[in-house]
Design a protein around this motif. Structure first.
Motif, PDB file in Angstrom:
ATOM      1  N   ARG A  47       0.835  -1.218   0.000  1.00 32.61           N
ATOM      2  CA  ARG A  47       0.000   0.000   0.000  1.00 32.61           C
ATOM      3  C   ARG A  47       0.864   1.259   0.000  1.00 32.61           C
ATOM      4  N   ARG A  48       2.001   1.188   0.660  1.00 29.02           N
ATOM      5  CA  ARG A  48       2.855   2.365   0.782  1.00 29.02           C
ATOM      6  C   ARG A  48       3.661   2.615  -0.490  1.00 29.02           C
ATOM      7  N   HIS A  49       4.191   1.543  -1.106  1.00 29.70           N
ATOM      8  CA  HIS A  49       5.117   1.706  -2.221  1.00 29.70           C
ATOM      9  C   HIS A  49       4.498   1.399  -3.584  1.00 29.70           C
ATOM     10  N   TRP A  50       3.580   0.451  -3.626  1.00 32.63           N
ATOM     11  CA  TRP A  50       2.991   0.032  -4.908  1.00 32.63           C
ATOM     12  C   TRP A  50       1.473  -0.046  -4.777  1.00 32.63           C
ATOM     13  N   PRO A  51       0.788   1.029  -4.516  1.00 36.63           N
ATOM     14  CA  PRO A  51      -0.651   0.968  -4.232  1.00 36.63           C
ATOM     15  C   PRO A  51      -1.498   0.441  -5.385  1.00 36.63           C
ATOM     16  N   ASP A  52      -0.985   0.522  -6.617  1.00 35.56           N
ATOM     17  CA  ASP A  52      -1.779   0.071  -7.766  1.00 35.56           C
ATOM     18  C   ASP A  52      -1.458  -1.347  -8.204  1.00 35.56           C
ATOM     19  N   VAL A  53      -0.468  -1.972  -7.592  1.00 32.93           N
ATOM     20  CA  VAL A  53      -0.060  -3.320  -8.002  1.00 32.93           C
ATOM     21  C   VAL A  53      -1.016  -4.348  -7.392  1.00 32.93           C
ATOM     22  N   PRO A  54      -1.626  -5.221  -8.209  1.00 31.67           N
ATOM     23  CA  PRO A  54      -2.548  -6.228  -7.658  1.00 31.67           C
ATOM     24  C   PRO A  54      -1.806  -7.256  -6.811  1.00 31.67           C
ATOM     25  N   THR A  55      -2.458  -7.725  -5.763  1.00 37.23           N
ATOM     26  CA  THR A  55      -1.879  -8.729  -4.871  1.00 37.23           C
ATOM     27  C   THR A  55      -2.749  -9.979  -4.866  1.00 37.23           C
ATOM     28  N   THR A  56      -2.097 -11.133  -4.766  1.00 37.55           N
ATOM     29  CA  THR A  56      -2.812 -12.404  -4.645  1.00 37.55           C
ATOM     30  C   THR A  56      -2.302 -13.117  -3.394  1.00 37.55           C
ATOM     31  N   LEU A  57      -3.146 -13.981  -2.832  1.00 33.93           N
ATOM     32  CA  LEU A  57      -2.861 -14.598  -1.529  1.00 33.93           C
ATOM     33  C   LEU A  57      -3.069 -16.096  -1.577  1.00 33.93           C
ATOM     34  N   TYR A  58      -2.036 -16.832  -1.210  1.00 34.11           N
ATOM     35  CA  TYR A  58      -2.124 -18.285  -1.017  1.00 34.11           C
ATOM     36  C   TYR A  58      -3.045 -18.578   0.172  1.00 34.11           C
ATOM     37  N   ALA A  59      -3.797 -19.671   0.124  1.00 42.10           N
ATOM     38  CA  ALA A  59      -4.665 -20.042   1.241  1.00 42.10           C
ATOM     39  C   ALA A  59      -4.787 -21.564   1.312  1.00 42.10           C
ATOM     40  N   ALA A  60      -4.493 -22.123   2.485  1.00 42.42           N
ATOM     41  CA  ALA A  60      -4.591 -23.578   2.672  1.00 42.42           C
ATOM     42  C   ALA A  60      -5.458 -23.961   3.852  1.00 42.42           C
ATOM     43  N   GLN A  61      -5.821 -22.999   4.706  1.00 42.93           N
ATOM     44  CA  GLN A  61      -6.652 -23.309   5.882  1.00 42.93           C
ATOM     45  C   GLN A  61      -7.945 -23.985   5.460  1.00 42.93           C
ATOM     46  N   ASN A  62      -8.228 -25.154   6.022  1.00 41.98           N
ATOM     47  CA  ASN A  62      -9.462 -25.858   5.659  1.00 41.98           C
ATOM     48  C   ASN A  62     -10.370 -26.069   6.865  1.00 41.98           C
ATOM     49  N   VAL A  63     -10.124 -25.284   7.927  1.00 42.46           N
ATOM     50  CA  VAL A  63     -10.967 -25.303   9.122  1.00 42.46           C
ATOM     51  C   VAL A  63     -11.246 -23.860   9.512  1.00 42.46           C
ATOM     52  N   VAL A  64     -12.500 -23.545   9.825  1.00 39.66           N
ATOM     53  CA  VAL A  64     -12.846 -22.196  10.274  1.00 39.66           C
ATOM     54  C   VAL A  64     -12.390 -22.058  11.716  1.00 39.66           C
ATOM     55  N   THR A  65     -11.274 -21.360  11.906  1.00 39.00           N
ATOM     56  CA  THR A  65     -10.676 -21.186  13.224  1.00 39.00           C
ATOM     57  C   THR A  65     -10.742 -19.724  13.636  1.00 39.00           C
ATOM     58  N   ARG A  66     -11.184 -19.473  14.846  1.00 35.34           N
ATOM     59  CA  ARG A  66     -11.244 -18.115  15.369  1.00 35.34           C
ATOM     60  C   ARG A  66      -9.999 -17.868  16.215  1.00 35.34           C
ATOM     61  N   PHE A  67      -9.117 -17.048  15.721  1.00 35.89           N
ATOM     62  CA  PHE A  67      -7.862 -16.781  16.397  1.00 35.89           C
ATOM     63  C   PHE A  67      -8.022 -15.702  17.464  1.00 35.89           C
ATOM     64  N   PRO A  68      -7.113 -15.670  18.452  1.00 36.73           N
ATOM     65  CA  PRO A  68      -7.152 -14.597  19.458  1.00 36.73           C
ATOM     66  C   PRO A  68      -6.693 -13.270  18.858  1.00 36.73           C
ATOM     67  N   VAL A  69      -7.033 -12.161  19.529  1.00 33.49           N
ATOM     68  CA  VAL A  69      -6.602 -10.832  19.119  1.00 33.49           C
ATOM     69  C   VAL A  69      -5.062 -10.795  19.144  1.00 33.49           C
ATOM     70  N   PRO A  70      -4.417 -10.158  18.152  1.00 29.33           N
ATOM     71  CA  PRO A  70      -4.951  -9.277  17.107  1.00 29.33           C
ATOM     72  C   PRO A  70      -5.157  -9.970  15.770  1.00 29.33           C
ATOM     73  N   PHE A  71      -5.001 -11.295  15.708  1.00 33.36           N
ATOM     74  CA  PHE A  71      -4.975 -11.980  14.422  1.00 33.36           C
ATOM     75  C   PHE A  71      -6.258 -11.838  13.604  1.00 33.36           C
ATOM     76  N   PRO A  72      -7.468 -11.827  14.214  1.00 35.24           N
ATOM     77  CA  PRO A  72      -8.664 -11.613  13.388  1.00 35.24           C
ATOM     78  C   PRO A  72      -8.653 -10.266  12.653  1.00 35.24           C
ATOM     79  N   MET A  73      -8.119  -9.228  13.301  1.00 32.71           N
ATOM     80  CA  MET A  73      -8.050  -7.919  12.640  1.00 32.71           C
ATOM     81  C   MET A  73      -7.086  -7.940  11.458  1.00 32.71           C
TER      82      MET A  73
END
Length: 331
Positions: free
Chosen positions: A41-67
Motif C-alpha cells: 500500500r505504501r510503495h505500490w498501491p496500484d499493483v494487484p496482490t494475490t494470496l495463497y490459502a490452505a486453511q481448511n478449518v474455520v478457526t477463530r484466532f485470538p486478538v490481534p490476528f482476526p483484525m
C-alpha cells in the motif's frame, strides 16, 4: 508461523521498479502477510496482490490476528486457495473478493512409474510422512496385521519406538526407513503395492491453551506423488484427502481399522482394481497436479491481473495480451 515477522527496514530490499503482481505465500492472519500488504500500500498501491490459502478449518484466532485477517481480505485482489474446502473457509471467515483454486503440484520428471520395482510379489502397504498419532500410523499397522500384508514406513516422528516394537512382533514384515531426499523417494514409493494416508483429526492447542485448533489434512501431497508413480492410494475421509484422491483411490472412515483393512484386501484380491486405480491416478496427476499445470494456471491468473491493471492505468478497455508477454512476479 502466524507470529513470524520480517526484520526491521525490510523495505530497503524492495526492487526499485514495481512488479506487475505481488503474491503472498502465507495465510491471511500472519503478521508477515500484514507487513507485506502494508509495504504494498505504501510503495505500490496500484499493483494487484494475490494470496495463497490452505486453511481448511474455520478457526477463530485470538486478538490481534482476526483484525490482521480481515485487513488482508480487504486488501488482496484475488485469493488462490489450494482446495475447495480452503476456498469455503475464506468466504466463511469474511473474504468477499475473487478466488481461483490452484492446487499444490508434483515434479513429474522425478515422480514417475519405476522401470522396475522391489515388491518381489508381496503385497506391501506404505506410508510417507511424519510418524505421529494424527497421521493414523497405529491404525495402519493394525489394519496391515489384519490383512497379513507387509508395511513400509518412510519418515521420522514420536511413534518410532512403537513402530520398532511392531517390527519386532512381525519380523521382516514391518520396515521403517528414515527421511530421504526427493530424488530417492520415488524408488521407495515404487516398492509399495499401495500408499495409505490414514490421517485422523486432532485438536491442537499451541497458540493459547484455551484455544483449540482442529487439524485436518490440508492437502496430502504424498498422495499425488504416489499417483504420479502409478501406485494406487488409500486415504481416510479427513480434510482434503477425498478431494485430492478423487476417483483415483479408495476412501475409508478415519479411525476405522476394519474399514481400512477391507480396502486393502480389495486392492490385493480384486482382479484389475489396482491397475485401474493406478491408471486413473496418473491421468489425474497429468491433468491437474504437475508443476507445469500449476505454473500455467498461475501465469494465466497473474497475466490477467497485470493486463487489467495496465489497461486501467491507460484508461483503455481490457483486451487480450499475447501469452508470451511474461510479467514480473514478487513472492
Amino acid at each position: 508461523m502466524a507470529s513470524v515477522m520480517f526484520r526491521r527496514f525490510a523495505s530497503a530490499d524492495l526492487p526499485t521498479e514495481p512488479p506487475d503482481v505481488v503474491h503472498l505465500i502465507g495465510e491471511a492472519a500472519y503478521l508477515s502477510t500484514w507487513q507485506v500488504l502494508r509495504l504494498c500500500r505504501r510503495h505500490w498501491p496500484d499493483v494487484p496482490t494475490t494470496l495463497y490459502a490452505a486453511q481448511n478449518v474455520v478457526t477463530r484466532f485470538p486478538v490481534p490476528f482476526p483484525m490482521l485477517e480481515q485487513a488482508a481480505y480487504r486488501s488482496v485482489r484475488m485469493a488462490l486457495p489450494i482446495t475447495p474446502q480452503a476456498r469455503d473457509v475464506l468466504y466463511a471467515k469474511g473474504f468477499r473478493g475473487a478466488s481461483t483454486i490452484v492446487p499444490l503440484g508434483v515434479d513429474a520428471r522425478i515422480f514417475r512409474p519405476p522401470t522396475r520395482t522391489d515388491r518381489d510379489g508381496r503385497f506391501t502397504v506404505g506410508f510417507v510422512g511424519r510418524l505421529e498419532a494424527h497421521k493414523g500410523i497405529l491404525d495402519l499397522l493394525r489394519a496391515a496385521e489384519l490383512v497379513d500384508c507387509d508395511v513400509l514406513l518412510v519418515g521420522e516422528g514420536s511413534l518410532t519406538a512403537e513402530i520398532d516394537l511392531a517390527a519386532a512382533r512381525r519380523p521382516g514384515r514391518v520396515r521403517r526407513h528414515g527421511w530421504v531426499t526427493h530424488d530417492r523417494l520415488p524408488a521407495l514409493i515404487g516398492a509399495m503395492s499401495a500408499l495409505v494416508l490414514p490421517s485422523v483429526e486432532v485438536v491442537q492447542r499451541n497458540v493459547l491453551p484455551w484455544v483449540g485448533i482442529p487439524l485436518r489434512e490440508q492437502f496430502g501431497r504424498v498422495l499425488v506423488e504416489a499417483m504420479a508413480c502409478a501406485v494406487p492410494v488409500v486415504g481416510s475421509d479427513v480434510g482434503e484427502i477425498p478431494h485430492v484422491v478423487g476417483d483415483a483411490g479408495l476412501i475409508f472412515p478415519a479411525g476405522n481399522v476394519t474399514a481400512l483393512a477391507e480396502r486393502l484386501t480389495r486392492l490385493r484380491d480384486e482382479p484389475g482394481l489396482s491397475d485401474r486405480l493406478a491408471a486413473r491416478g496418473m491421468r489425474r496427476v497429468e491433468t491437474e497436479f504437475t508443476w507445469e499445470r500449476v505454473a500455467d494456471r498461475l501465469y494465466d491468473i497473474w497475466h490477467g491481473l497485470a493486463t487489467a491493471r495496465t489497461a486501467a492505468t491507460a484508461g483503455l478497455p481490457v483486451a487480450g495480451t499475447p501469452a508470451a508477454t511474461r510479467g514480473k512476479v514478487s513472492a
